[in-house]
Design an enzyme around this catalytic site. Structure first.
Site, PDB file in Angstrom:
ATOM      1  N   THR A  14       0.805  -1.226   0.000  1.00  0.00           N
ATOM      2  CA  THR A  14       0.000   0.000   0.000  1.00  0.00           C
ATOM      3  C   THR A  14       0.838   1.277   0.000  1.00  0.00           C
ATOM      4  O   THR A  14       0.287   2.370  -0.041  1.00  0.00           O
ATOM      5  CB  THR A  14      -0.955   0.014   1.209  1.00  0.00           C
ATOM      6  OG1 THR A  14      -0.172  -0.108   2.415  1.00  0.00           O
ATOM      7  CG2 THR A  14      -1.950  -1.128   1.134  1.00  0.00           C
ATOM      8  N   VAL A  17       5.698   2.934  -3.467  1.00  0.00           N
ATOM      9  CA  VAL A  17       6.434   2.009  -4.329  1.00  0.00           C
ATOM     10  C   VAL A  17       5.635   0.727  -4.541  1.00  0.00           C
ATOM     11  O   VAL A  17       5.606   0.178  -5.643  1.00  0.00           O
ATOM     12  CB  VAL A  17       7.822   1.703  -3.743  1.00  0.00           C
ATOM     13  CG1 VAL A  17       8.548   0.645  -4.590  1.00  0.00           C
ATOM     14  CG2 VAL A  17       8.672   2.969  -3.677  1.00  0.00           C
ATOM     15  N   ARG A  42      -2.238  -1.995   9.864  1.00  0.00           N
ATOM     16  CA  ARG A  42      -2.962  -0.773   9.527  1.00  0.00           C
ATOM     17  C   ARG A  42      -3.608  -0.853   8.147  1.00  0.00           C
ATOM     18  O   ARG A  42      -4.672  -0.273   7.910  1.00  0.00           O
ATOM     19  CB  ARG A  42      -2.000   0.417   9.593  1.00  0.00           C
ATOM     20  CG  ARG A  42      -2.641   1.764   9.379  1.00  0.00           C
ATOM     21  CD  ARG A  42      -1.634   2.888   9.549  1.00  0.00           C
ATOM     22  NE  ARG A  42      -0.518   2.756   8.627  1.00  0.00           N
ATOM     23  CZ  ARG A  42       0.513   3.601   8.586  1.00  0.00           C
ATOM     24  NH1 ARG A  42       0.574   4.614   9.436  1.00  0.00           N
ATOM     25  NH2 ARG A  42       1.485   3.435   7.721  1.00  0.00           N
ATOM     26  N   CYS A 133      17.425   5.096  -5.142  1.00  0.00           N
ATOM     27  CA  CYS A 133      16.833   5.721  -6.330  1.00  0.00           C
ATOM     28  C   CYS A 133      17.797   6.671  -7.038  1.00  0.00           C
ATOM     29  O   CYS A 133      17.920   6.652  -8.271  1.00  0.00           O
ATOM     30  CB  CYS A 133      15.551   6.460  -5.950  1.00  0.00           C
ATOM     31  SG  CYS A 133      15.695   7.483  -4.466  1.00  0.00           S
ATOM     32  N   SER A 163       8.517  12.400  -2.876  1.00  0.00           N
ATOM     33  CA  SER A 163       7.990  11.031  -2.946  1.00  0.00           C
ATOM     34  C   SER A 163       9.029  10.007  -2.535  1.00  0.00           C
ATOM     35  O   SER A 163       8.684   8.887  -2.150  1.00  0.00           O
ATOM     36  CB  SER A 163       7.475  10.717  -4.350  1.00  0.00           C
ATOM     37  OG  SER A 163       8.485  10.922  -5.321  1.00  0.00           O
ATOM     38  N   GLY A 164      10.311  10.394  -2.577  1.00  0.00           N
ATOM     39  CA  GLY A 164      11.357   9.492  -2.108  1.00  0.00           C
ATOM     40  C   GLY A 164      11.247   9.199  -0.623  1.00  0.00           C
ATOM     41  O   GLY A 164      11.824   8.225  -0.136  1.00  0.00           O
ATOM     42  N   ARG A 239      16.739  17.708  -0.583  1.00  0.00           N
ATOM     43  CA  ARG A 239      15.305  17.484  -0.802  1.00  0.00           C
ATOM     44  C   ARG A 239      14.680  18.787  -1.307  1.00  0.00           C
ATOM     45  O   ARG A 239      14.915  19.856  -0.732  1.00  0.00           O
ATOM     46  CB  ARG A 239      14.625  17.058   0.503  1.00  0.00           C
ATOM     47  CG  ARG A 239      13.187  16.598   0.318  1.00  0.00           C
ATOM     48  CD  ARG A 239      13.118  15.221  -0.334  1.00  0.00           C
ATOM     49  NE  ARG A 239      13.546  14.164   0.575  1.00  0.00           N
ATOM     50  CZ  ARG A 239      13.723  12.898   0.198  1.00  0.00           C
ATOM     51  NH1 ARG A 239      13.500  12.537  -1.059  1.00  0.00           N
ATOM     52  NH2 ARG A 239      14.113  11.982   1.064  1.00  0.00           N
ATOM     53  N   HIS A 246      13.570  12.798  -9.445  1.00  0.00           N
ATOM     54  CA  HIS A 246      14.840  13.256  -8.883  1.00  0.00           C
ATOM     55  C   HIS A 246      15.710  13.845  -9.983  1.00  0.00           C
ATOM     56  O   HIS A 246      15.784  13.303 -11.090  1.00  0.00           O
ATOM     57  CB  HIS A 246      15.596  12.086  -8.250  1.00  0.00           C
ATOM     58  CG  HIS A 246      15.010  11.581  -6.970  1.00  0.00           C
ATOM     59  ND1 HIS A 246      13.914  12.144  -6.364  1.00  0.00           N
ATOM     60  CD2 HIS A 246      15.392  10.534  -6.171  1.00  0.00           C
ATOM     61  CE1 HIS A 246      13.644  11.466  -5.241  1.00  0.00           C
ATOM     62  NE2 HIS A 246      14.530  10.503  -5.112  1.00  0.00           N
ATOM     63  N   ASN A 319      11.699   8.751  -9.778  1.00  0.00           N
ATOM     64  CA  ASN A 319      12.277   7.969  -8.686  1.00  0.00           C
ATOM     65  C   ASN A 319      11.395   6.820  -8.230  1.00  0.00           C
ATOM     66  O   ASN A 319      11.891   5.853  -7.626  1.00  0.00           O
ATOM     67  CB  ASN A 319      12.566   8.876  -7.487  1.00  0.00           C
ATOM     68  CG  ASN A 319      11.355   9.652  -7.022  1.00  0.00           C
ATOM     69  OD1 ASN A 319      10.854  10.521  -7.742  1.00  0.00           O
ATOM     70  ND2 ASN A 319      10.866   9.348  -5.834  1.00  0.00           N
TER      71      ASN A 319
END
Length: 340
Positions: A14, A17, A42, A133, A163-164, A239, A246, A319
């Site tokens: 979930t 990735v 969860r 990545c 998102s990394g 970041r 990326h 990425n």
């Protein structure tokens, strides 16, 4: 006799990735037989779609991998440390996207365009590591250059999307942008400081040498993947407030004379690379070009006149795809083609 299909488990199904694993398996028509979607308590019970059918997410536990041929893992390093060996013991070949096994000498660290032959070493532990990545996209672009000119030194600065750091990081950027536009204070939970409209020169924790873990991953992993410990590498990882994609400013110094036109010609024929390099017409790679694309994009190729044999370039990739899920699925494709 070759099997027609392979039972696949996705650990961390979930997460951002994990969802990309599902998407790419479907896009590339991977021969999936039974599919098991695994996650924490969860997420257990959530249903996810694959090829028009909905599959329930079940709890990742010790017995999850009986009868599974390939496990695609992205549940976090501490979880992989426990469950990847359990999966391997059950006869499942694990392709692990976390950092836990990358520098294990008995675990191959693979980028198919660069060192696909290393996959053959998977039988030692039944685990193959997916690199970081930012490392993946850099070595895809640099390996053809290394083969032709022999790289002596790499200086890389990364501009890495949120998102990394996972879906919570993406949500934090969205929430901070909304808050700031509404004249409210931006709250930072995932990152140490506000990421919206900001750049953070810290990814992961700092080490005693002043570098972060992310920066040293790029140093150590690049040497392992390229099979050359003599390459000198220094990295700064930053970041930036971009959702996906990326970017990297990369400077290389080579042993042999090197010129931009030669680099462009080599990279235009390199697997997995797309050259976007026409600065006079404002053509160069950007994260918006790379999002949802499989290629590693390279541009701004130019001489570094401060050293005898130097080149600067700009490298961009999605990425979540090439930097994570796509690379892992490509490894799985080679496993079923040549080994399983």
């Amino acid at each position: 006799m070759k099997k027609k299909s392979y039972n696949v488990a996705i650990a961390g199904a979930t997460g951002v990735v994990g969802k990309e694993f599902l998407r790419i398996l479907e896009e590339r028509r991977f021969p999936v037989g039974e599919l098991r979607l695994l996650a924490s308590e969860r997420s257990a019970g959530v249903k996810m779609e694959f090829r028009g059918k909905f599959y329930p997410v079940t709890l990742l536990e010790k017995e999850s991998f009986e009868g599974v041929d390939i496990g695609l893992f992205s549940p976090g390093a501490s979880v992989s440390a426990i469950h990847a060996p359990r999966a391997a013991k059950a006869g499942c070949v694990v392709v692990d996207n976390t950092s836990h096994f990358r520098m294990d000498p008995d675990v191959p660290l693979v980028v198919p365009e660069v060192n696909s032959g290393a996959i053959a070493k998977y039988k030692k532990k039944m685990i193959i590591a997916n690199p970081n990545c930012s490392t993946i996209q850099m070595v895809v672009a640099l390996k053809p250059i290394h083969d032709a000119f022999r790289i002596k030194r790499i200086v890389v600065s990364t501009y890495q999307s949120v998102s990394g750091a996972g879906k919570e990081a993406m949500e934090e950027l969205s929430e901070q942008v909304r808050s700031l536009f509404n004249m409210k204070a931006a709250k930072a939970k995932v990152f140490p400081h506000t990421i919206a409209f900001n750049c953070l020169p810290q990814i992961d924790s700092f080490l005693d040498n002043g570098y972060t873990k992310e920066e040293m991953k790029m140093v150590d992993e690049t040497k392992k993947i390229m099979g050359d410990a003599s390459i000198k590498i220094t990295a700064t990882a930053v970041r930036v407030p971009v959702f996906i994609g990326h970017s990297e400013s990369v400077n290389v110094e080579t042993e042999r004379p090197i010129f931009p036109d030669e680099v462009r010609a080599i990279l235009k024929n390199a697997p997995g690379v797309k050259v976007l390099d026409d600065p006079k017409n404002k053509v160069y790679p950007m994260p918006v070009d790379a999002a949802e694309r499989d290629e590693t994009f390279v541009g701004r190729i130019r001489r570094d006149d401060t050293v005898p044999n130097g080149i600067n370039m700009w490298i961009v990739a999605d990425n979540l795809r090439k930097g994570a899920a796509l690379n892992a699925v490509q490894i799985a494709e080679l496993l079923v083609k040549d080994y399983l």
